[in-house]
Write a protein that holds these residues in place. Structure first.
Motif, mmCIF file in Angstrom:
data_model
loop_
_atom_site.group_PDB
_atom_site.id
_atom_site.type_symbol
_atom_site.label_atom_id
_atom_site.label_comp_id
_atom_site.label_asym_id
_atom_site.label_seq_id
_atom_site.Cartn_x
_atom_site.Cartn_y
_atom_site.Cartn_z
ATOM 1 N N ALA A 210 -5.306 -3.738 -2.859
ATOM 2 C CA ALA A 210 -4.551 -2.821 -2.004
ATOM 3 C C ALA A 210 -4.455 -1.442 -2.650
ATOM 4 C CB ALA A 210 -3.161 -3.379 -1.741
ATOM 5 N N TYR A 211 -4.415 -0.429 -1.806
ATOM 6 C CA TYR A 211 -4.340 0.960 -2.265
ATOM 7 C C TYR A 211 -3.204 1.675 -1.540
ATOM 8 C CZ TYR A 211 -8.943 0.328 -4.394
ATOM 9 O OH TYR A 211 -9.993 -0.105 -5.177
ATOM 10 N N GLY A 212 -2.443 2.464 -2.302
ATOM 11 C CA GLY A 212 -1.349 3.219 -1.710
ATOM 12 C C GLY A 212 -1.475 4.702 -2.011
ATOM 13 N N SER A 213 -0.372 5.404 -1.996
ATOM 14 C CA SER A 213 -0.362 6.843 -2.274
ATOM 15 C C SER A 213 -0.925 7.141 -3.657
ATOM 16 C CB SER A 213 1.070 7.379 -2.189
ATOM 17 O OG SER A 213 1.551 7.294 -0.874
ATOM 18 N N SER A 214 -1.560 8.308 -3.778
ATOM 19 C CA SER A 214 -2.144 8.798 -5.042
ATOM 20 C C SER A 214 -3.258 7.909 -5.567
ATOM 21 C CB SER A 214 -1.054 8.934 -6.125
ATOM 22 O OG SER A 214 -0.062 9.832 -5.717
ATOM 23 N N SER A 215 -3.778 7.035 -4.735
ATOM 24 C CA SER A 215 -4.870 6.157 -5.144
ATOM 25 C C SER A 215 -6.189 6.687 -4.595
ATOM 26 C CB SER A 215 -4.637 4.736 -4.633
ATOM 27 O OG SER A 215 -4.820 4.677 -3.231
ATOM 28 N N ARG A 216 -7.232 5.934 -4.803
ATOM 29 C CA ARG A 216 -8.566 6.350 -4.381
ATOM 30 C C ARG A 216 -8.634 6.650 -2.878
ATOM 31 N NH1 ARG A 216 -14.198 3.259 -5.963
ATOM 32 N NH2 ARG A 216 -15.615 4.754 -4.990
ATOM 33 N N GLY A 218 -5.760 7.073 -1.060
ATOM 34 C CA GLY A 218 -4.422 7.528 -0.718
ATOM 35 C C GLY A 218 -4.374 8.722 0.204
ATOM 36 N N ILE A 219 -5.505 9.359 0.426
ATOM 37 C CA ILE A 219 -5.574 10.485 1.353
ATOM 38 C C ILE A 219 -5.031 10.101 2.734
ATOM 39 C CG2 ILE A 219 -7.956 9.906 2.008
ATOM 40 C CD1 ILE A 219 -8.541 12.835 2.396
ATOM 41 N N ILE A 220 -5.159 8.832 3.082
ATOM 42 C CA ILE A 220 -4.671 8.362 4.384
ATOM 43 C C ILE A 220 -3.163 8.585 4.505
ATOM 44 C CG2 ILE A 220 -4.328 6.307 5.824
ATOM 45 C CD1 ILE A 220 -7.015 5.278 4.797
ATOM 46 N N HIS A 221 -2.448 8.323 3.416
ATOM 47 C CA HIS A 221 -0.994 8.520 3.408
ATOM 48 C C HIS A 221 -0.617 9.936 2.977
ATOM 49 C CE1 HIS A 221 -0.774 4.245 3.967
ATOM 50 N NE2 HIS A 221 -1.234 3.971 2.757
ATOM 51 N N ASP A 222 -1.183 10.397 1.866
ATOM 52 C CA ASP A 222 -0.758 11.645 1.241
ATOM 53 C C ASP A 222 -1.142 12.883 2.032
ATOM 54 O OD1 ASP A 222 0.132 10.067 -0.886
ATOM 55 O OD2 ASP A 222 -1.799 10.211 -1.919
ATOM 56 N N VAL A 223 -2.310 12.856 2.651
ATOM 57 C CA VAL A 223 -2.830 14.036 3.356
ATOM 58 C C VAL A 223 -2.737 13.877 4.869
ATOM 59 C CG1 VAL A 223 -4.833 15.543 3.710
ATOM 60 C CG2 VAL A 223 -4.391 14.563 1.446
ATOM 61 N N PHE A 224 -3.147 12.722 5.371
ATOM 62 C CA PHE A 224 -3.186 12.515 6.818
ATOM 63 C C PHE A 224 -1.826 12.117 7.383
ATOM 64 C CE2 PHE A 224 -7.879 11.119 6.153
ATOM 65 C CZ PHE A 224 -8.221 12.428 5.893
ATOM 66 N N GLY A 225 -0.911 11.686 6.503
ATOM 67 C CA GLY A 225 0.460 11.430 6.938
ATOM 68 C C GLY A 225 0.720 10.085 7.581
ATOM 69 N N PRO A 227 2.204 6.580 7.705
ATOM 70 C CA PRO A 227 3.227 5.873 6.930
ATOM 71 C C PRO A 227 2.642 4.619 6.279
ATOM 72 C CG PRO A 227 4.065 6.479 9.102
ATOM 73 C CD PRO A 227 2.580 6.717 9.131
ATOM 74 N N GLU A 228 3.110 4.293 5.059
ATOM 75 C CA GLU A 228 2.592 3.117 4.363
ATOM 76 C C GLU A 228 3.566 1.953 4.447
ATOM 77 O OE1 GLU A 228 1.909 3.953 0.196
ATOM 78 O OE2 GLU A 228 3.415 5.541 0.233
ATOM 79 N N SER A 229 3.015 0.750 4.536
ATOM 80 C CA SER A 229 3.855 -0.440 4.669
ATOM 81 C C SER A 229 4.472 -0.843 3.335
ATOM 82 C CB SER A 229 3.037 -1.605 5.234
ATOM 83 O OG SER A 229 1.992 -1.963 4.341
ATOM 84 N N ASP A 230 3.842 -0.454 2.239
ATOM 85 C CA ASP A 230 4.347 -0.770 0.910
ATOM 86 C C ASP A 230 4.226 0.477 0.037
ATOM 87 O OD1 ASP A 230 5.078 -1.782 -1.523
ATOM 88 O OD2 ASP A 230 3.502 -3.304 -1.643
ATOM 89 N N ASP A 231 5.354 1.040 -0.356
ATOM 90 C CA ASP A 231 5.314 2.258 -1.168
ATOM 91 C C ASP A 231 5.432 1.952 -2.663
ATOM 92 O OD1 ASP A 231 7.944 1.497 -1.309
ATOM 93 O OD2 ASP A 231 8.751 3.310 -0.375
ATOM 94 N N ASN A 232 5.202 0.680 -3.031
ATOM 95 C CA ASN A 232 5.273 0.285 -4.436
ATOM 96 C C ASN A 232 3.929 -0.194 -4.979
ATOM 97 O OD1 ASN A 232 8.146 0.679 -4.890
ATOM 98 N ND2 ASN A 232 8.440 -1.057 -3.496
ATOM 99 N N ILE A 233 2.848 0.188 -4.332
ATOM 100 C CA ILE A 233 1.515 -0.209 -4.799
ATOM 101 C C ILE A 233 1.139 0.627 -6.008
ATOM 102 C CG2 ILE A 233 -0.937 -0.331 -4.206
ATOM 103 C CD1 ILE A 233 -0.118 -0.719 -1.300
ATOM 104 N N ASP A 234 0.675 -0.046 -7.051
ATOM 105 C CA ASP A 234 0.259 0.664 -8.261
ATOM 106 C C ASP A 234 -0.913 1.577 -7.943
ATOM 107 O OD1 ASP A 234 2.137 -0.803 -9.659
ATOM 108 O OD2 ASP A 234 0.708 -2.384 -10.197
ATOM 109 N N ALA A 235 -0.819 2.843 -8.364
ATOM 110 C CA ALA A 235 -1.915 3.793 -8.173
ATOM 111 C C ALA A 235 -3.003 3.490 -9.197
ATOM 112 C CB ALA A 235 -1.423 5.217 -8.321
#
Length: 320
Positions: A210-216, A218-225, A227-235
């Motif tokens: 799984a990938y979240g914010s600030s990850s490979r 993460g542009i989906i969440h960080d740039v495109f906006g 919302p993520e279902s889990d904001d505790n995913i290790d980057a």
């Protein structure tokens, strides 16, 4: 006698003017030659991760390892001499596997001899070749143009502007970036109004991460906006190892899937792996919101003018 004197004086004046004209022409030609020489010797100082590197402006012999930069040069109409052919090449860049281009090895194992034979004016690398920077720099000026996942768009735009400056394509790059920004702004208007939460996973044969914010990805969440279902995913570059029980617990409204095995070789397709008895109970499955993102753009050639544009469009299509 007067006529002879007048004729003689006229001839002297003509010869004098001719001599001046020749001198002026010579000076003009010398000046033009000097201007041409100064243009051909013009350089660009690139500030990148390893430090500063001075490269020739409008280099003729170009070697590229990063598929995102190759994607960009292809879009800008810049010719290259050497490209990676011993690793999976995105199908939309398949012409660079042809005989018109030298094979410089794989993404992680350069063919140093082949590169030296090209006698490049510039070598462009990214993260996968970072450890080989010193060796490649012994062959030619080497520039590191990788994308920083924690500041994806900023580093992407910086890379594009650097490419534009090196190859004299500043105007084209500015126009292309403006178009990308416009698409992102329109997408963010949509994501700003949605309550749908998304989870991003990479499928690799029998495993998922799984990938979240600030990850490979993460542009989906960080740039495109989105919302993520889990904001505790290790980057992490390689993501966080998870199970399908985890996916079921998260129960995302949208499940984005990147199929690594589909581009590097594998026995199990992402669809076969992901759509199972556990995921059949999540909202993304029930609402037909399991989105299989094209791994050529998302996994192989991210950070290019073409690939980033396609990324924006992929996510835009997934948001109602």
């Amino acid at each position: 006698m007067k006529k002879r004197i007048l004729l003689l004086m006229t001839m002297v004046v003509v010869l004098f003017l001719a001599a001046c004209g020749s001198a002026d022409n010579g000076e003009t030609e010398d000046a033009e030659t000097a201007d041409e020489g100064s243009e051909s010797n013009e350089t660009v100082t690139v500030n990148h991760e390893p430090g500063e590197t001075e490269v020739e402006k409008n280099p003729e012999n170009v070697v590229v390892f990063d598929f995102g930069i190759l994607d960009t040069l292809d879009e800008l109409g810049v010719e290259v001499d050497g490209a990676v052919q011993s690793s999976t090449v995105p199908s939309y860049l398949e012409k660079y596997e042809g005989d018109d281009y030298e094979n410089i090895g794989s993404l992680k194992e350069p063919d140093f001899e082949a590169i030296a034979e090209i006698d490049p004016d510039i070598i462009i690398i990214s993260g996968r070749q970072a450890d080989l920077y010193d060796q490649l720099s012994e062959i030619a000026p080497t520039v590191h143009l990788g994308v920083d996942n924690e500041r994806y768009m900023e580093s992407f735009e910086e890379n594009m502007e650097t490419v534009g400056e090196i190859f004299g394509k500043e105007a084209e790059v500015e126009e292309a970036l403006a178009e990308v920004d416009e698409k992102i702004e329109a997408l963010r208007e949509k994501t700003g109004e949605t309550d749908e939460e998304a989870l991003i996973i990479l499928a690799n044969d029998d495993r998922i991460s799984a990938y979240g914010s600030s990850s490979r990805f993460g542009i989906i969440h960080d740039v495109f906006g989105v919302p993520e279902s889990d904001d505790n995913i290790d980057a992490s570059t390689h993501g966080m190892n998870v199970s399908f029980e985890y996916v079921m617990e998260q129960d995302p409204d949208i499940l984005y899937v990147i199929d690594r095995a589909g581009v590097v070789g594998g026995e199990t397709s992402a669809k076969e792996l992901v759509e199972n008895e556990l995921t059949e109970n999540i909202k993304a499955y029930e609402n037909d919101k399991i989105i299989y993102l094209n791994p050529e753009f998302w996994y192989l050639s991210g950070g290019g003018l073409q690939s980033v544009t396609q990324m924006v469009e992929d996510i835009d299509e997934s948001i109602d």
